[in-house]
Design an enzyme around this catalytic site. Structure first.
Site, PDB file in Angstrom:
ATOM      1  N   GLN A 140       0.704  -1.365   0.105  1.00 58.86           N
ATOM      2  CA  GLN A 140       0.098   0.060   0.105  1.00 58.86           C
ATOM      3  C   GLN A 140       0.832   1.250   0.008  1.00 58.86           C
ATOM      4  O   GLN A 140       0.387   2.301  -0.340  1.00 58.86           O
ATOM      5  CB  GLN A 140      -0.853  -0.100   1.183  1.00 58.86           C
ATOM      6  CG  GLN A 140      -0.410   0.155   2.472  1.00 58.86           C
ATOM      7  CD  GLN A 140      -1.272   0.038   3.631  1.00 58.86           C
ATOM      8  OE1 GLN A 140      -1.657  -0.996   4.139  1.00 58.86           O
ATOM      9  NE2 GLN A 140      -1.711   1.145   4.219  1.00 58.86           N
ATOM     10  N   CYS A 146      -5.399   0.398   3.665  1.00 54.28           N
ATOM     11  CA  CYS A 146      -5.100  -1.034   4.044  1.00 54.28           C
ATOM     12  C   CYS A 146      -6.654  -1.462   3.727  1.00 54.28           C
ATOM     13  O   CYS A 146      -6.756  -2.569   3.175  1.00 54.28           O
ATOM     14  CB  CYS A 146      -4.895  -1.347   5.429  1.00 54.28           C
ATOM     15  SG  CYS A 146      -6.191  -0.213   6.510  1.00 54.28           S
ATOM     16  N   HIS A 282      -5.938  -1.256  11.573  1.00 54.93           N
ATOM     17  CA  HIS A 282      -5.519  -1.746  10.277  1.00 54.93           C
ATOM     18  C   HIS A 282      -6.589  -2.857   9.887  1.00 54.93           C
ATOM     19  O   HIS A 282      -7.261  -3.488  10.486  1.00 54.93           O
ATOM     20  CB  HIS A 282      -4.135  -2.532  10.590  1.00 54.93           C
ATOM     21  CG  HIS A 282      -3.164  -2.947   9.254  1.00 54.93           C
ATOM     22  ND1 HIS A 282      -3.260  -2.042   8.315  1.00 54.93           N
ATOM     23  CD2 HIS A 282      -2.468  -3.864   9.129  1.00 54.93           C
ATOM     24  CE1 HIS A 282      -2.540  -2.581   7.287  1.00 54.93           C
ATOM     25  NE2 HIS A 282      -2.232  -3.709   7.897  1.00 54.93           N
ATOM     26  N   ASN A 303      -0.770  -9.430   4.408  1.00 58.55           N
ATOM     27  CA  ASN A 303      -0.604  -8.043   4.745  1.00 58.55           C
ATOM     28  C   ASN A 303      -0.569  -7.351   3.445  1.00 58.55           C
ATOM     29  O   ASN A 303      -0.144  -7.927   2.121  1.00 58.55           O
ATOM     30  CB  ASN A 303       0.328  -7.537   5.896  1.00 58.55           C
ATOM     31  CG  ASN A 303       0.220  -6.381   6.521  1.00 58.55           C
ATOM     32  OD1 ASN A 303      -0.603  -5.580   6.173  1.00 58.55           O
ATOM     33  ND2 ASN A 303       1.133  -6.329   7.553  1.00 58.55           N
TER      34      ASN A 303
END
Ligand SMILES: *[C@@H]1O[C@H](CO)[C@@H](O)[C@H](O)[C@H]1NC(C)=O
Ligand SMILES: *[C@@H]1O[C@H](CO)[C@@H](O)[C@H](O)[C@H]1NC(C)=O
Length: 339
Positions: A140, A146, A282, A303
């Site tokens: 990102q 996110c 997150h 992630n």
């Protein structure tokens, strides 16, 4: 003087962290040398000496934190310096997360059904990567979106499962165009609002067609759609067993507390942090689960911080913990798109 102490500490550490990683050579240098090496490894350039000095001080603190954590052999995971190591925890949280608080998204108001409540066979382990339902890890960058990456990972997964084809989808489209209901581009948003947008827009286009820019821009043409969804459902809150049922059927987007110093510097192993709390900022996607060789149950998280963080961009995090909301709150805001 300080650098001599660091140099000695580094020698002690390097002899103790045997069999660490291919990056083990880093531990033989002083903190200053390590900072230089780190700068070249992560292509960091400072504007002047004063910035370099202040960034070095932060780096040194982070380095110390990582090294002292790794000396405790009781830990089930390791930390390492990474691309976030010259940032304070506050800077890190401000730049690399982006899940808005629960009250801003309508998370709790909507009552939706849970189609997987009667799933009985979840198996011991599952890795959606091995089933071809997960695209390579993305990054990102310095943009708090996110939420878009978590939503896209889940939509990529359900689309592959429903249609048999894995296509990398456009986070940038969500950043630029999904602006209703407190989705604010790089200033935060939520995956479930993104799902609503994809449904209403009648699809999301491919990454290739609408590539990532790490900045919010004006919404462009989103044709042609590369995936569509009919909506989303919520996993019952604070229920890891329900989450297991859902993840056994498809990748799921979740909110998580990702702002802690340990999470930031996670490198490998089964993560746990009893202090991380539940106030998630997150969002990530859960793309599997299993049990480690040491017998610790874990979730597999994808992630959006690039492949240099964690286990090639992934984290294994402790599963079935005492707190109903899961480790770092991961079972509290879990949603999945419906094909
Ligand atoms: C590791 O765990 C053992 C057993 O719980 C404990 O006695 C020991 O103090 C721990 N070591 C460290 C470095 O925390
Ligand atoms: C689960 O099973 C119960 C009892 O048979 C049934 O009433 C319910 O509709 C089922 N739920 C789903 C989502 O199929």
């Amino acid at each position: 003087m300080t650098s001599i102490i660091f140099f000695l500490l580094a020698i002690i550490l390097s002899s103790r962290t045997s069999g660490a990683t291919s990056r083990g050579g880093l531990f033989e240098a002083s903190a200053i040398e390590k900072h230089e090496q780190w700068m070249s490894r992560f292509h960091r350039v400072y504007s002047d000496d004063s910035e370099k000095t202040s960034r070095f001080e932060i780096f040194k603190k982070n380095l110390k934190f990582v090294e002292s954590f790794n000396m405790n052999t009781n830990n089930t995971y390791k930390l390492d310096v990474n691309k976030f190591s010259d940032l304070t925890d506050e800077e890190f949280q401000a730049r690399y997360m982006g899940l808005v608080p629960e009250g801003m998204t309508g998370d709790s108001q909507k009552t939706v059904s849970f189609r997987y409540e009667n799933v009985s066979e979840t198996g011991e382990s599952l890795d959606w990567r091995l089933k071809g339902a997960v695209t390579p890890v993305k990054d990102q960058g310095r943009c708090g979106c996110c939420w878009a990456f978590a939503a896209v990972a889940a939509v990529e997964g359900v689309t592959k499962i429903a249609n048999g084809e894995l296509v990398s989808l456009s986070e940038q489209q969500l950043v630029d165009c999904s602006t209703a209901n407190n989705n604010m581009g790089c200033d935060g948003g939520s995956a479930l609002t993104a799902y609503d947008y994809i449904k209403e827009n009648q699809g999301i286009t491919s990454e290739e067609n609408y590539p990532y820019q790490a900045a919010q821009q004006t919404c462009k043409s989103t044709d042609p759609a590369a995936a569509t969804i009919s909506g989303y459902e919520a996993v019952p809150k604070d229920d890891e067993q329900a989450l297991l049922k859902a993840v056994s059927q498809q990748p799921v987007s979740v909110g998580i507390v990702g702002s802690g110093a340990n999470f930031k510097h996670y490198s490998s192993g089964i993560f746990e942090d009893e202090y991380c709390g539940t106030d998630s900022h997150h969002a990530v996607a859960i793309v599997g689960y299993g049990t480690s060789e040491e017998g610790i149950k874990y979730w597999l998280l994808k992630n959006s911080w690039g492949e240099s963080w964690g286990e090639n961009g992934y984290m294994r995090i402790k599963r079935d913990v005492d707190e109903p909301q899961g480790m770092c709150g991961l079972a509290h805001r879990a949603y999945y798109p419906v094909a």
